[in-house]
Write a protein that holds these residues in place. Structure first.
Motif, PDB file in Angstrom:
ATOM      1  N   CYS A 161       0.914  -1.493  -0.456  1.00  0.00           N
ATOM      2  CA  CYS A 161       0.427   0.142   0.113  1.00  0.00           C
ATOM      3  C   CYS A 161       0.497   1.159   0.001  1.00  0.00           C
ATOM      4  O   CYS A 161       1.945   1.183   0.786  1.00  0.00           O
ATOM      5  N   SER A 204       1.339   7.019   1.082  1.00  0.00           N
ATOM      6  CA  SER A 204      -0.322   8.243   1.315  1.00  0.00           C
ATOM      7  C   SER A 204      -1.608   7.826   1.692  1.00  0.00           C
ATOM      8  O   SER A 204      -2.281   8.301   1.643  1.00  0.00           O
ATOM      9  N   TYR A 205      -1.463   6.372   1.174  1.00  0.00           N
ATOM     10  CA  TYR A 205      -2.996   6.347   1.411  1.00  0.00           C
ATOM     11  C   TYR A 205      -3.404   4.960   2.574  1.00  0.00           C
ATOM     12  O   TYR A 205      -4.158   4.494   3.342  1.00  0.00           O
ATOM     13  N   ASP A 208      -6.383   8.619   4.464  1.00  0.00           N
ATOM     14  CA  ASP A 208      -6.099   9.998   3.171  1.00  0.00           C
ATOM     15  C   ASP A 208      -6.632   8.810   1.981  1.00  0.00           C
ATOM     16  O   ASP A 208      -5.521   8.967   1.360  1.00  0.00           O
ATOM     17  N   VAL A 209      -7.768   8.308   1.513  1.00  0.00           N
ATOM     18  CA  VAL A 209      -7.848   7.234   0.660  1.00  0.00           C
ATOM     19  C   VAL A 209      -8.780   9.153  -0.875  1.00  0.00           C
ATOM     20  O   VAL A 209      -9.633   9.423   0.220  1.00  0.00           O
ATOM     21  N   TYR A 251      -9.452   6.539  -5.528  1.00  0.00           N
ATOM     22  CA  TYR A 251      -8.804   5.046  -5.666  1.00  0.00           C
ATOM     23  C   TYR A 251      -9.416   4.543  -4.589  1.00  0.00           C
ATOM     24  O   TYR A 251      -9.294   3.714  -3.922  1.00  0.00           O
ATOM     25  N   THR A 252     -10.910   4.715  -4.117  1.00  0.00           N
ATOM     26  CA  THR A 252     -11.581   4.333  -3.584  1.00  0.00           C
ATOM     27  C   THR A 252     -11.683   2.520  -4.002  1.00  0.00           C
ATOM     28  O   THR A 252     -11.078   1.881  -3.138  1.00  0.00           O
ATOM     29  N   TYR A 267      -7.940   1.453  -3.561  1.00  0.00           N
ATOM     30  CA  TYR A 267      -8.468   0.773  -2.316  1.00  0.00           C
ATOM     31  C   TYR A 267      -8.963  -0.626  -1.896  1.00  0.00           C
ATOM     32  O   TYR A 267      -8.054  -1.316  -0.710  1.00  0.00           O
ATOM     33  N   CYS A 287      -4.458  -2.263   0.136  1.00  0.00           N
ATOM     34  CA  CYS A 287      -4.478  -1.667   1.220  1.00  0.00           C
ATOM     35  C   CYS A 287      -5.676  -1.955   1.895  1.00  0.00           C
ATOM     36  O   CYS A 287      -5.029  -1.501   3.115  1.00  0.00           O
TER      37      CYS A 287
END
Length: 175
Positions: A64, A67-68, A77-78, A82-83, A86, A91
């Protein structure tokens, strides 16, 4: 006769005080003051430090992007675009591994933003759902609000005092 009235008043006062203490849980300490431990035991500082190491474990977080990732502050912080990546990629799995790692070391862990492990899990579940909260990883909306224990204690004391005043008024009305 005067002795009977005085005895009734004292007996009523004792009964009301006992009811207030036992029924309203007055005098009980909050259960969350002492953290419950998972596998680890010992110095609380070392336990928290060990739990925080879960965030930097290269075997847990390996795929992952930085930043995510879930942070020590309790934020995820997604970005909305990018959902899907993720929620269907490494991730999500790695974030759950971090939460499991923390939970195995220290139950009732609280992040810097006061979120619990369950709050984070609820946020991830809502963010990865197909409902209206899809893509919303705002942890603050899922933090369990708990009322102030001082307010609860004061409410119980006032309730007990009010009850005693009412009973005393009823007893004096009989005279």
């Amino acid at each position: 006769m005067a002795c009977n009235v005085k005895l009734e008043l004292w007996l009523s006062a004792v009964i009301l005080i006992c009811m207030t203490i036992f029924c309203c849980s007055l005098g009980k300490a909050q259960e969350e003051t002492v953290p419950e431990l998972g596998v680890a035991g010992g110095d609380p500082t070392q336990i928290v430090a060990k739990a925080l190491l879960c965030f930097n474990d290269k075997y847990v977080y390996s795929s992952c992007e930085q930043s995510y990732r879930l942070t020590e502050s309790g934020n995820i912080d997604v970005p909305p675009d990018y959902t899907d990546k993720y929620c269907n990629g490494p991730c999500l799995t790695e974030t759950n591994l971090v939460l499991d790692c923390i939970e195995n070391i220290m139950l009732h862990f609280k992040f810097y933003n006061k979120a619990t492990i369950q709050d984070i899990r609820d946020t991830i579940k809502a963010g990865c759902s197909h409902g209206p909260e899809n893509g919303n990883f705002n942890v603050s909306k899922h933090i369990q609000t708990q009322g102030s224990s001082a307010y609860k204690a004061a409410y119980k004391v006032l309730f007990g005092l009010g009850l005693m005043i009412m009973v005393r008024g009823l007893l004096l009305a009989d005279l």
